[in-house]
Design a protein around this motif. Structure first.
Motif, PDB file in Angstrom:
ATOM      1  N   ALA A  10     -19.554 -26.230 -51.943  1.00 44.62           N
ATOM      2  CA  ALA A  10     -20.116 -25.584 -50.762  1.00 44.62           C
ATOM      3  C   ALA A  10     -21.431 -26.268 -50.406  1.00 44.62           C
ATOM      4  N   VAL A  11     -21.658 -26.434 -49.122  1.00 47.19           N
ATOM      5  CA  VAL A  11     -22.922 -26.979 -48.627  1.00 47.19           C
ATOM      6  C   VAL A  11     -23.803 -25.817 -48.194  1.00 47.19           C
ATOM      7  N   VAL A  12     -25.100 -25.896 -48.515  1.00 42.96           N
ATOM      8  CA  VAL A  12     -26.071 -24.896 -48.054  1.00 42.96           C
ATOM      9  C   VAL A  12     -27.104 -25.599 -47.189  1.00 42.96           C
ATOM     10  N   ILE A  13     -27.244 -25.133 -45.950  1.00 35.41           N
ATOM     11  CA  ILE A  13     -28.208 -25.679 -44.990  1.00 35.41           C
ATOM     12  C   ILE A  13     -29.168 -24.565 -44.585  1.00 35.41           C
ATOM     13  N   VAL A  14     -30.449 -24.861 -44.570  1.00 36.26           N
ATOM     14  CA  VAL A  14     -31.450 -23.936 -44.030  1.00 36.26           C
ATOM     15  C   VAL A  14     -32.022 -24.567 -42.768  1.00 36.26           C
ATOM     16  N   THR A  15     -32.107 -23.787 -41.706  1.00 29.15           N
ATOM     17  CA  THR A  15     -32.589 -24.329 -40.437  1.00 29.15           C
ATOM     18  C   THR A  15     -33.525 -23.349 -39.755  1.00 29.15           C
ATOM     19  N   PHE A  16     -34.435 -23.902 -38.957  1.00 29.06           N
ATOM     20  CA  PHE A  16     -35.364 -23.076 -38.180  1.00 29.06           C
ATOM     21  C   PHE A  16     -35.807 -23.857 -36.950  1.00 29.06           C
ATOM     22  N   ASN A  17     -35.309 -23.444 -35.795  1.00 27.93           N
ATOM     23  CA  ASN A  17     -35.748 -23.987 -34.503  1.00 27.93           C
ATOM     24  C   ASN A  17     -35.635 -25.508 -34.407  1.00 27.93           C
ATOM     25  N   ARG A  18     -34.572 -26.055 -34.965  1.00 25.43           N
ATOM     26  CA  ARG A  18     -34.361 -27.505 -34.855  1.00 25.43           C
ATOM     27  C   ARG A  18     -32.901 -27.769 -34.510  1.00 25.43           C
ATOM     28  N   ALA A  19     -32.465 -27.156 -33.425  1.00 26.38           N
ATOM     29  CA  ALA A  19     -31.054 -27.228 -33.047  1.00 26.38           C
ATOM     30  C   ALA A  19     -30.594 -28.660 -32.821  1.00 26.38           C
ATOM     31  N   ALA A  20     -31.446 -29.485 -32.209  1.00 28.41           N
ATOM     32  CA  ALA A  20     -31.036 -30.861 -31.925  1.00 28.41           C
ATOM     33  C   ALA A  20     -30.781 -31.636 -33.216  1.00 28.41           C
ATOM     34  N   LEU A  21     -31.621 -31.433 -34.228  1.00 27.85           N
ATOM     35  CA  LEU A  21     -31.411 -32.079 -35.518  1.00 27.85           C
ATOM     36  C   LEU A  21     -30.191 -31.494 -36.223  1.00 27.85           C
ATOM     37  N   LEU A  22     -30.012 -30.194 -36.127  1.00 23.12           N
ATOM     38  CA  LEU A  22     -28.888 -29.530 -36.789  1.00 23.12           C
ATOM     39  C   LEU A  22     -27.552 -30.086 -36.304  1.00 23.12           C
ATOM     40  N   VAL A  23     -27.464 -30.417 -35.031  1.00 28.04           N
ATOM     41  CA  VAL A  23     -26.222 -31.001 -34.489  1.00 28.04           C
ATOM     42  C   VAL A  23     -25.851 -32.261 -35.260  1.00 28.04           C
ATOM     43  N   GLY A  24     -26.818 -33.135 -35.499  1.00 31.23           N
ATOM     44  CA  GLY A  24     -26.542 -34.367 -36.225  1.00 31.23           C
ATOM     45  C   GLY A  24     -26.072 -34.110 -37.643  1.00 31.23           C
ATOM     46  N   MET A  25     -26.689 -33.131 -38.295  1.00 28.94           N
ATOM     47  CA  MET A  25     -26.283 -32.786 -39.661  1.00 28.94           C
ATOM     48  C   MET A  25     -24.842 -32.270 -39.676  1.00 28.94           C
ATOM     49  N   LEU A  26     -24.508 -31.380 -38.745  1.00 25.62           N
ATOM     50  CA  LEU A  26     -23.159 -30.807 -38.709  1.00 25.62           C
ATOM     51  C   LEU A  26     -22.114 -31.856 -38.320  1.00 25.62           C
ATOM     52  N   ASP A  27     -22.463 -32.741 -37.392  1.00 23.62           N
ATOM     53  CA  ASP A  27     -21.545 -33.829 -37.040  1.00 23.62           C
ATOM     54  C   ASP A  27     -21.224 -34.675 -38.264  1.00 23.62           C
ATOM     55  N   ALA A  28     -22.249 -34.963 -39.067  1.00 24.59           N
ATOM     56  CA  ALA A  28     -22.052 -35.791 -40.261  1.00 24.59           C
ATOM     57  C   ALA A  28     -21.198 -35.074 -41.299  1.00 24.59           C
ATOM     58  N   LEU A  29     -21.359 -33.775 -41.439  1.00 23.32           N
ATOM     59  CA  LEU A  29     -20.515 -33.028 -42.376  1.00 23.32           C
ATOM     60  C   LEU A  29     -19.062 -33.049 -41.919  1.00 23.32           C
ATOM     61  N   ALA A  30     -18.853 -32.922 -40.622  1.00 26.61           N
ATOM     62  CA  ALA A  30     -17.485 -32.931 -40.104  1.00 26.61           C
ATOM     63  C   ALA A  30     -16.816 -34.291 -40.301  1.00 26.61           C
ATOM     64  N   ALA A  31     -17.625 -35.344 -40.448  1.00 24.61           N
ATOM     65  CA  ALA A  31     -17.089 -36.696 -40.599  1.00 24.61           C
ATOM     66  C   ALA A  31     -16.959 -37.132 -42.057  1.00 24.61           C
ATOM     67  N   GLN A  32     -17.244 -36.252 -43.000  1.00 23.27           N
ATOM     68  CA  GLN A  32     -17.197 -36.643 -44.409  1.00 23.27           C
ATOM     69  C   GLN A  32     -15.773 -36.980 -44.850  1.00 23.27           C
ATOM     70  N   THR A  33     -15.661 -38.028 -45.665  1.00 18.69           N
ATOM     71  CA  THR A  33     -14.351 -38.392 -46.206  1.00 18.69           C
ATOM     72  C   THR A  33     -13.868 -37.363 -47.217  1.00 18.69           C
ATOM     73  N   ARG A  34     -14.790 -36.645 -47.839  1.00 18.31           N
ATOM     74  CA  ARG A  34     -14.439 -35.496 -48.692  1.00 18.31           C
ATOM     75  C   ARG A  34     -15.035 -34.280 -47.994  1.00 18.31           C
ATOM     76  N   ARG A  35     -14.197 -33.523 -47.326  1.00 21.46           N
ATOM     77  CA  ARG A  35     -14.681 -32.390 -46.535  1.00 21.46           C
ATOM     78  C   ARG A  35     -15.201 -31.282 -47.439  1.00 21.46           C
TER      79      ARG A  35
END
Length: 305
Positions: A10-35
């Protein structure tokens, strides 16, 4: 088949008012060769469009908790790790919202048969910027900062690194633990709010006998520069001072090291007229008082299984 290929993560992400950065993190997780098997996102009461970003991600197994108030990074990771552990996952990967893992980063980590692992960070230009300590000195009272050597200063480039390097502290930006670590030492300490909660967790892990390995080929790209150390007169400065002092009080290996926070505080106050002014002096005075109340290492609580 390797142990890692059979384990859940399981991945744990903490975020606060950084939606633009969060998009990049989530895009990268969706592209992982091991989901990842699950992604736990702790949204620390964001007031930007973070919620809309998360609602749109039907391509990831998200579990979102929006807190009623900002718990800080420490409180967020405490909550997210607790949720992932209680759900029964074998491994938990802690990542911030301002990093982007390479497509094979999770796969590389899962192939390592170790309890504590760290992705190795670089900046957007591809330069090694991994500041995890290879030597964290809590024995020498003359060492102003306990982090005396880092991955970055030891090797300079990723190519010069060995495949794995032993680490003495971590950042919660790509740190992976097996559930046995949480079973043994408990959860991240939420009382830190921000800064040094990851250092504290690493020190507790090492004291319990776990070794931490930085994995050269587990690439994590940091999206922001390291500039927070210059804010000692601002509100973050209080937490920087206080939590550094807590680490010395809790883990200093001799009396002189445990007394070092008082010397640092006295020096900051004495120099305040020519450097940080009243704000910095006020931060360090409040910090030493607050740190004294946090001297005890957290009780891990009843065994977690």
């Amino acid at each position: 088949m390797s142990a890692g290929s059979r384990e859940s993560v399981a991945v744990v992400i903490v975020t606060f008012n950084r939606a633009a950065l969060l998009v990049g993190m989530l895009d990268a997780l969706a592209a992982q060769t091991r989901r990842p098997d699950a992604v736990y996102v702790v949204d620390n009461a964001s007031t930007d469009h973070t919620r809309a970003v998360l609602d749109a991600r039907t391509d990831l197994p998200l579990h979102v908790t929006t807190t009623p108030e900002n718990l800080g990074g420490a409180g967020g990771f405490h909550l997210g790790v607790s949720q992932a552990h209680e759900a029964g996952f074998d491994r938990i990967w802690l990542v911030d919202d301002d990093v982007v893992p390479a497509p094979d980063c999770l796969e590389v980590l899962m192939a390592q048969d170790e309890a504590c692992l760290l992705s190795v960070r670089e900046d957007r230009a591809g330069h090694l910027v991994e500041k995890a300590a290879t030597h964290f000195d809590l024995r020498n009272p003359l060492a102003i900062k306990p982090k005396t050597r880092t991955v970055e200063t030891d090797w300079g480039t990723r190519a010069a690194m060995p495949e794995r390097v032993e680490i003495q502290n971590v950042a919660f930006e790509g740190f992976m633990v097996r559930r046995e670590v949480v079973d043994t030492i408990g959860l991240p300490d939420p009382s830190f709010f921000i800064f040094y909660d990851d250092v504290d967790f690493a020190l507790r892990s090492r004291r319990a006998g776990f070794r931490i390995w930085g994995v050269r080929d587990a690439v994590l790209v940091r999206q922001l520069d390291f500039d927070q150390q210059h804010d000692l007169a601002g509100w973050k400065g209080f937490y920087m001072f206080r939590n550094l002092f807590v680490v010395h009080f809790r883990y200093g290996e001799n009396r002189l090291v445990r007394l070092k926070p008082y010397l640092i505080a006295a020096a900051v106050v004495a120099l305040s007229p020519i450097r940080g002014g009243r704000a910095e002096a006020g931060n360090v005075i409040r910090a030493i008082t607050s740190a004294r109340s946090m001297r005890r290492v957290p009780d891990p609580g009843p065994p977690r299984r």
